[in-house]
Design an enzyme around this catalytic site. Structure first.
Site, short mmCIF file in Angstrom:
data_model
loop_
_atom_site.label_atom_id
_atom_site.label_comp_id
_atom_site.label_asym_id
_atom_site.label_seq_id
_atom_site.Cartn_x
_atom_site.Cartn_y
_atom_site.Cartn_z
N LYS A 11 -1.61 2.44 0.51
CA LYS A 11 -1.32 2.06 2.06
C LYS A 11 -1.93 3.29 2.88
O LYS A 11 -1.62 4.43 2.40
CB LYS A 11 -0.01 1.51 2.22
CG LYS A 11 0.93 2.40 2.02
CD LYS A 11 1.42 3.55 3.07
CE LYS A 11 2.74 4.15 2.94
NZ LYS A 11 2.93 5.34 3.74
N PRO A 95 -3.29 9.50 -4.64
CA PRO A 95 -2.56 10.86 -4.78
C PRO A 95 -1.31 10.80 -5.04
O PRO A 95 -0.70 9.96 -4.04
CB PRO A 95 -3.12 11.29 -3.45
CG PRO A 95 -3.97 10.32 -2.74
CD PRO A 95 -4.20 9.26 -3.66
N ALA A 101 2.24 5.94 -0.55
CA ALA A 101 3.08 5.04 -1.39
C ALA A 101 2.42 4.74 -2.66
O ALA A 101 2.87 3.42 -3.19
CB ALA A 101 3.38 3.78 -0.54
N GLY A 102 2.07 5.65 -3.37
CA GLY A 102 1.32 5.42 -4.73
C GLY A 102 2.45 4.83 -5.88
O GLY A 102 2.22 3.80 -6.53
N SER A 104 5.37 3.61 -5.10
CA SER A 104 6.00 2.15 -4.52
C SER A 104 5.20 1.18 -4.81
O SER A 104 5.43 0.18 -5.53
CB SER A 104 6.33 2.07 -3.04
OG SER A 104 7.16 3.36 -2.47
N ASP A 137 9.47 1.52 0.76
CA ASP A 137 8.35 1.15 0.88
C ASP A 137 7.84 -0.43 -0.16
O ASP A 137 6.98 -0.68 -0.12
CB ASP A 137 7.31 2.24 0.77
CG ASP A 137 7.05 2.90 1.99
OD1 ASP A 137 7.69 2.50 3.03
OD2 ASP A 137 6.52 4.15 1.97
#
Ligand code: ATP
Length: 289
Positions: A11, A95, A101-102, A104, A137
């Site tokens: 996101k 990243p 929010a990777g 999450s 998140d």
């Protein structure tokens, strides 16, 4: 079903305002979240032995119980008395500690995957209730699209899709800790705190007006992270010079995203960072509904 392949999406924050701080230390936010088509790839395979294990191509995330994917799977195993094990294969493209929010997104996908694999029949509301135990998140990442996120991130209101555009993503070759950025934000004095016009941003999105949307985008945490990392300011300047309608930091940073109304312009802008060792990755993405 013994195996499921999932695609957790990243996101960006079109808007991020901090509106308060709860007694337990959590910040109350008012954010406009937007999914983008930058995704990890995760496979969950059911095994007979009661063990949850993860294999990942990334050296920068833990491969033990502190991985948020393992936490998500164990949470559902415990809640629903699941005795089978899970092997996770995770290919990271989002990243790490970049403000996209990777972690999450991976946790949200793991919850959805477990729901399918074990036919738990949990609805979105229940998945979000479980998700917020893992991270603020995670509920948004379960839902995706264009959303207003309030509370600590668990109060979600779907919005009209954001106007069509291209977003150039530029991740500098350093990461920041979300926790430390919020702590630094807390020590700022009142007049240095920026509060973007989130309601105005929602109006612009509802009107489908890309240019108005860009004038109203803003992030309360941007100046905090930029103070320690002036290269973020430089990246934004370069992207705007190359024709971005607006360049801004996502979440607590340090990833910068820049809105373009033209794909070629976006691709040409990121090419400026080719072979630049201060940059970890660049890509051009579309918003997802
Ligand atoms: P946000 O935008 O929600 O602040 P972020 O993009 O800045 O999140 P993440 O990539 O989610 O940050 O990573 C935050 C921390 O979580 C890192 O220190 C990372 O090592 C840890 N982590 C644990 N599990 C994962 C995972 N599956 N993927 C990414 N990071 C993970």
């Amino acid at each position: 079903m013994v195996r499921i392949v999932l695609e957790p999406f990243a996101k960006v924050n079109l808007g991020l305002d901090i509106v308060g701080r709860r007694d337990d230390g959590y910040h109350e936010v008012k954010m406009i979240m937007q999914s983008v088509d930058l995704k990890d790839c995760m496979t969950l395979t059911v095994t007979d032995e009661d063990i949850v294990a993860i294999m990942t191509d990334s050296k920068d995330i833990p491969a033990d119980d502190s991985n948020i994917v393992i936490k998500a799977i164990k949470l559902l195993k415990q809640e629903y008395g699941i005795k089978k094990g899970i092997n996770v294969e995770l290919k990271k493209n989002i990243p790490i500690a970049g403000g996209m929010a990777g972690g999450s997104a991976d946790a949200a996908a793991a919850l959805r995957g477990m729901n399918e694999l074990f036919n738990l029949k949990l609805d979105d509301k229940k998945l979000c209730e479980l998700g917020v135990k893992l991270g603020a998140d995670v509920p948004y990442c379960i839902m995706g699209g264009t959303m207003l996120s309030e509370g600590i991130g668990e109060v979600l209101t779907p919005l009209k899709s954001a106007p069509d555009c291209y977003a150039a993503i530029v991740k500098p070759a350093f990461s920041v800790s979300t926790k430390k950025v919020y702590e630094a934000y807390d020590s700022l004095s009142g007049d240095r705190i920026i509060h973007p016009d989130i309601d105005g941003l929602i109006d612009a999105i509802n009107e489908g007006d890309l240019y108005k949307m860009c004038t109203r985008m803003g992030n309360s945490l941007e100046s905090v992270t930029e103070k320690d990392h002036p290269y973020i300011t430089e990246i934004k300047r370069i992207l705007e010079e190359k024709g971005a309608v607006k360049a801004m930091m996502s979440g607590s940073g340090p990833t910068v995203f820049a809105i373009f109304d033209d794909k070629d312009k976006a691709n040409s802008a990121i090419s400026v960072f080719d072979n630049n060792e201060r940059i970890e990755m660049t890509t051009v993405v579309k918003f997802l509904n």
